[in-house]
Design a protein around this motif. Structure first.
Motif, mmCIF file in Angstrom:
data_model
loop_
_atom_site.group_PDB
_atom_site.id
_atom_site.type_symbol
_atom_site.label_atom_id
_atom_site.label_comp_id
_atom_site.label_asym_id
_atom_site.label_seq_id
_atom_site.Cartn_x
_atom_site.Cartn_y
_atom_site.Cartn_z
ATOM 1 N N HIS A 12 1.912 1.250 1.435
ATOM 2 C CA HIS A 12 2.307 1.518 0.161
ATOM 3 C C HIS A 12 1.274 1.844 -0.801
ATOM 4 N N ASN A 14 0.629 0.745 -3.852
ATOM 5 C CA ASN A 14 0.046 -0.606 -4.404
ATOM 6 C C ASN A 14 -0.452 -1.795 -3.354
ATOM 7 N N LEU A 15 -0.632 -1.369 -2.131
ATOM 8 C CA LEU A 15 -1.192 -2.239 -1.069
ATOM 9 C C LEU A 15 -2.558 -1.764 -0.849
ATOM 10 N N ARG A 66 3.909 -2.852 -10.913
ATOM 11 C CA ARG A 66 3.307 -2.216 -9.665
ATOM 12 C C ARG A 66 3.039 -3.378 -8.571
ATOM 13 N N THR A 67 2.468 -4.480 -9.155
ATOM 14 C CA THR A 67 2.468 -5.727 -8.377
ATOM 15 C C THR A 67 3.744 -6.002 -7.567
ATOM 16 N N ALA A 70 4.895 -3.619 -4.972
ATOM 17 C CA ALA A 70 4.287 -4.097 -3.724
ATOM 18 C C ALA A 70 4.787 -5.310 -2.861
ATOM 19 N N TYR A 73 8.209 -4.306 -1.399
ATOM 20 C CA TYR A 73 8.112 -3.749 -0.156
ATOM 21 C C TYR A 73 7.542 -4.368 1.103
ATOM 22 N N LYS A 98 -3.587 -2.622 -6.650
ATOM 23 C CA LYS A 98 -3.644 -2.694 -5.273
ATOM 24 C C LYS A 98 -3.653 -4.274 -4.891
#
Length: 293
Positions: A12, A14-15, A66-67, A70, A73, A98
């Motif tokens: 992902h 954002n990971l 965005r967090t 993540a 997901y 991230k």
């Protein structure tokens, strides 16, 4: 090994990406991650090591979005992070988020109600129901993310022992301020809450979402996917705006009630991190969202 097992299943934007690791035969066991150069969200919020603080609420809201993406997901991939906090949210040079540090993460099959395990995590972010009941669920991440949302709008640390005893934990401080119509006392004055109606709309909406995430009864919290959808509407301005009119500059969010803690009388007390998977026997009730009077 836990991080390797989990992260090799995940991809992902954002990971943080795991590039590899040393073999078991090496003298040192090392994990190799992508380099994230711009510090942690905590550093930016609290002005540590000279890093420049955020310049706008829009930037903060984008990073919360965005967090949440993540984390949603992760939950879709049957994984609970278990240590969501601003120190584990890293920023690239373009401030792209991230989420990192999967050392405490757990696989969470979709056919179980919870995993019984000794509570782990960071003080100030740990789900109180998990702490008291020893029952880990994906709603535990939702609670921790609620603390992150409050950090974003207040710029206050999750734990501060110099605050009053009922406000040492930021979650308790936030719930008290909202319930007592002292909303302005919670918001970072640098964000322009009093002078900018668009900023006020975003802050009020994020605070209301955080309030739902911080409910002590996990069944009253939204899912991470619902949190993500709400943040998308806040960012786009598509959420209903009538509640903004109910907020006075010197007041709080009206018409919101808070549920008290609901814990079993005799929670299990496992002495190890071995999981006990309880099969779902009936559908769980949907999360009840806070409503305005």
């Amino acid at each position: 090994m836990n991080e390797v097992t989990i992260l090799t299943r995940l991809r992902h934007r954002n990971l943080v990406s795991l590039y590899g690791c040393t073999s078991r035969r090496c003298r040192e066991l090392l994990l190799v991650y992508e380099y994230i150069p711009n510090g942690t969200l905590s550093c930016h919020l609290h002005g540590e090591i000279g890093i420049v603080v955020y310049s706008s609420m829009a930037d903060k809201n984008q990073d919360s979005h965005r967090t949440a993406s993540a984390l949603a997901y992760l939950h879709a991939c049957d994984t609970i992070h278990r240590d969501v906090k601003t120190n584990n949210i890293l920023l690239e040079n373009d401030c792209c988020v991230k989420v990192a540090d999967f050392g405490l993460s757990r696989l969470f099959p979709n056919d179980v109600t919870h995993v019984s395990t000794a509570p782990q995590g960071t003080p100030g972010y740990v789900d109180p129901e998990y702490y008291h009941c020893y029952q880990l669920t994906n709603k535990s991440d939702v609670y921790s993310f609620g603390v992150v949302l409050i950090e974003l709008i207040s710029s206050l640390p999750a734990v501060d022992i110099t605050r009053g005893k009922d406000e040492i934990n930021l979650a308790d401080l936030a719930m008290n301020k909202i319930q007592n119509s002292a909303f302005k006392e919670l918001v970072d004055p640098c964000l322009g809450f009093e002078s900018d109606s668009e900023v006020r709309r975003m802050i009020v909406s994020v605070a209301e979402l955080a309030f739902q995430c911080l409910q002590r009864d996990k069944e009253l919290r939204p899912s991470m996917d619902e949190v993500l959808q709400i943040l998308r509407r806040i960012e786009s301005g598509e959420e209903e705006d009538n509640h903004v009119e109910e907020v006075e500059i010197h007041g709080g969010v009206n018409g919101i009630s808070c549920s008290g803690p609901i814990f079993p009388s005799s929670p299990p007390s496992p002495d190890s991190d071995e999981s006990i998977l309880l099969k779902t026997t009936k559908s769980l009730p949907p999360a009840t969202k806070a409503r305005h009077s």
